[in-house]
Design a protein around this motif. Structure first.
Motif, short mmCIF file in Angstrom:
data_model
loop_
_atom_site.label_atom_id
_atom_site.label_comp_id
_atom_site.label_asym_id
_atom_site.label_seq_id
_atom_site.Cartn_x
_atom_site.Cartn_y
_atom_site.Cartn_z
N ARG A 114 0.85 -1.19 0.00
CA ARG A 114 0.00 0.00 0.00
C ARG A 114 0.88 1.23 0.00
O ARG A 114 1.70 1.43 0.91
N VAL A 115 0.73 2.05 -1.02
CA VAL A 115 1.55 3.25 -1.18
C VAL A 115 0.64 4.48 -1.23
O VAL A 115 -0.37 4.48 -1.93
N GLU A 116 1.02 5.49 -0.48
CA GLU A 116 0.28 6.75 -0.46
C GLU A 116 1.16 7.86 -1.00
O GLU A 116 2.35 7.96 -0.63
N LEU A 117 0.63 8.68 -1.88
CA LEU A 117 1.34 9.88 -2.32
C LEU A 117 0.98 11.02 -1.37
O LEU A 117 -0.19 11.29 -1.12
N ARG A 118 2.01 11.66 -0.84
CA ARG A 118 1.77 12.63 0.23
C ARG A 118 2.60 13.90 0.00
O ARG A 118 3.81 13.81 -0.27
N ALA A 119 1.98 15.03 0.15
CA ALA A 119 2.68 16.32 0.09
C ALA A 119 3.00 16.74 1.52
O ALA A 119 2.09 16.99 2.32
N VAL A 120 4.27 16.83 1.85
CA VAL A 120 4.71 17.19 3.20
C VAL A 120 5.18 18.64 3.19
O VAL A 120 6.09 19.00 2.43
N PRO A 121 4.59 19.51 4.01
CA PRO A 121 4.99 20.93 4.00
C PRO A 121 6.32 21.14 4.72
O PRO A 121 6.81 20.28 5.45
N GLU A 122 6.90 22.31 4.51
CA GLU A 122 8.11 22.69 5.25
C GLU A 122 7.81 22.73 6.74
O GLU A 122 6.73 23.17 7.16
N VAL A 123 8.75 22.26 7.55
CA VAL A 123 8.54 22.23 8.99
C VAL A 123 9.88 22.39 9.70
O VAL A 123 10.92 21.91 9.22
N THR A 124 9.86 23.10 10.83
CA THR A 124 11.06 23.24 11.66
C THR A 124 10.95 22.30 12.85
O THR A 124 9.93 22.31 13.57
N VAL A 125 11.97 21.49 13.05
CA VAL A 125 11.94 20.44 14.07
C VAL A 125 13.18 20.55 14.96
O VAL A 125 14.15 21.23 14.62
N ALA A 126 13.14 19.85 16.10
CA ALA A 126 14.33 19.68 16.91
C ALA A 126 15.11 18.50 16.34
O ALA A 126 14.54 17.42 16.14
N ALA A 127 16.39 18.69 16.04
CA ALA A 127 17.11 17.66 15.30
C ALA A 127 18.57 17.56 15.74
O ALA A 127 19.15 18.50 16.28
N ILE A 128 19.13 16.39 15.46
CA ILE A 128 20.57 16.15 15.58
C ILE A 128 21.04 15.66 14.22
O ILE A 128 20.44 14.74 13.65
N GLU A 129 22.11 16.27 13.70
CA GLU A 129 22.63 15.92 12.39
C GLU A 129 24.07 15.41 12.52
O GLU A 129 24.82 15.86 13.37
N ALA A 130 24.45 14.49 11.63
CA ALA A 130 25.82 14.00 11.61
C ALA A 130 26.06 13.21 10.33
O ALA A 130 25.11 12.73 9.71
N ASP A 131 27.33 13.10 9.94
CA ASP A 131 27.72 12.16 8.90
C ASP A 131 28.04 10.84 9.59
O ASP A 131 28.89 10.80 10.51
N VAL A 132 27.37 9.77 9.19
CA VAL A 132 27.40 8.50 9.93
C VAL A 132 27.76 7.35 8.99
O VAL A 132 27.30 7.32 7.84
N ASP A 133 28.57 6.40 9.49
CA ASP A 133 28.83 5.15 8.76
C ASP A 133 27.63 4.23 8.95
O ASP A 133 27.04 4.18 10.04
N SER A 134 27.29 3.47 7.92
CA SER A 134 26.13 2.58 8.02
C SER A 134 26.30 1.55 9.13
O SER A 134 25.34 1.18 9.79
#
Length: 263
Positions: A114-134
């Protein structure tokens, strides 16, 4: 005193195995004839041999077997055994999940995704970012999520992740783990991050995260079959996460594949 053959029959450990345990210093014979090298055992060694036999049946490494039988502290012995049993149970869970995934892949009449096509608006979130090895992604994810949950007082929805294509293609890439909240804080590694608006083809993966590749493959096939082109990093939303339910079969992960329609 018991000859090695008699001791073998009593303990169900082969002569070859008893010799190997002797050489490893794990089960030393009570006596060894200097001229012939024949090994003899004492009847009191039978319980120890039986314990070793059971531990090896459970695939306890020899080094841990030695630590267990040499320990005089019951609590330490119990902890060593419990740790190994926990590893076995985790491996069994992974095996079961792999079997489920394999059966799903080999099913001649698979259930349509089951696949849904969805439009996701811009949003500001609390986040942590990093370059990560798999290889280190799971550990990084656990630490980042714990830090996010400690920093965010009230979240307004489930946690999610944004995964750069390079993570899959090259084994290392940029990852953003985020939690929606009305007022994203700045605390430790946590920062407000604005996720751009995006069009997604969304499918829900049911079960452990280790085998989400099956759903990824099905969703990717759906994208190709429906003349939709990929554009940008994959997004995931953790509707039911390990923190919500300890049973992996209850986990629900939305996989969002960025798309645009081809005319």
């Amino acid at each position: 005193m018991l000859a090695i053959g008699e001791f073998s029959r009593l303990t169900h450990l082969s002569v070859k195995t008893l010799r190997r345990y002797h050489e490893a210093g794990l089960l030393i014979p009570a006596a060894v004839d200097r001229s012939t090298g024949y090994r003899s055992y004492d009847g009191g060694q039978i319980p120890t041999a039986q314990v070793i036999h059971r531990l090896r049946e459970l695939e306890v490494p020899l080094v841990d077997v030695r630590r267990i039988i040499e320990s005089t502290d019951p609590d330490s012995r119990a902890a060593l055994v419990s740790d190994h049993l926990a590893r076995l149970e985790a491996e069994l869970d992974r095996t079961r999940a792999a079997v489920v995934s394999l059966r799903r892949l080999l099913d001649p009449d698979p259930v349509p995704l089951r696949v849904e096509l969805r439009a996701v608006p811009e949003v500001t979130v609390a986040a942590i970012e990093a370059d990560v090895d798999s290889e280190g992604l799971a550990a990084w994810y656990a630490g980042a999520l714990a830090e996010l949950e400690a920093a965010v007082d009230v979240r307004t929805g489930p946690a999610g992740g944004v995964y750069d294509n390079a993570l899959f293609e090259e084994g290392r890439g940029h990852v953003t783990l985020h939690v929606p909240t009305a007022d994203p804080p700045r605390r430790g590694r946590v920062r407000p991050v604005t996720l751009p608006a995006v069009e997604l083809a969304v499918a829900t993966h049911v079960g452990p995260h280790d085998h989400a590749d099956v759903t990824y493959g099905e969703l990717g096939s759906w994208v190709v079959a429906n003349a939709l082109a990929v554009a940008g990093p994959v997004r995931e939303t953790y509707l039911v996460a390990p923190a919500d339910d300890l049973n992996p079969s209850a986990w629900r992960t939305e996989i969002g594949w960025p798309i645009f329609r081809m005319s």
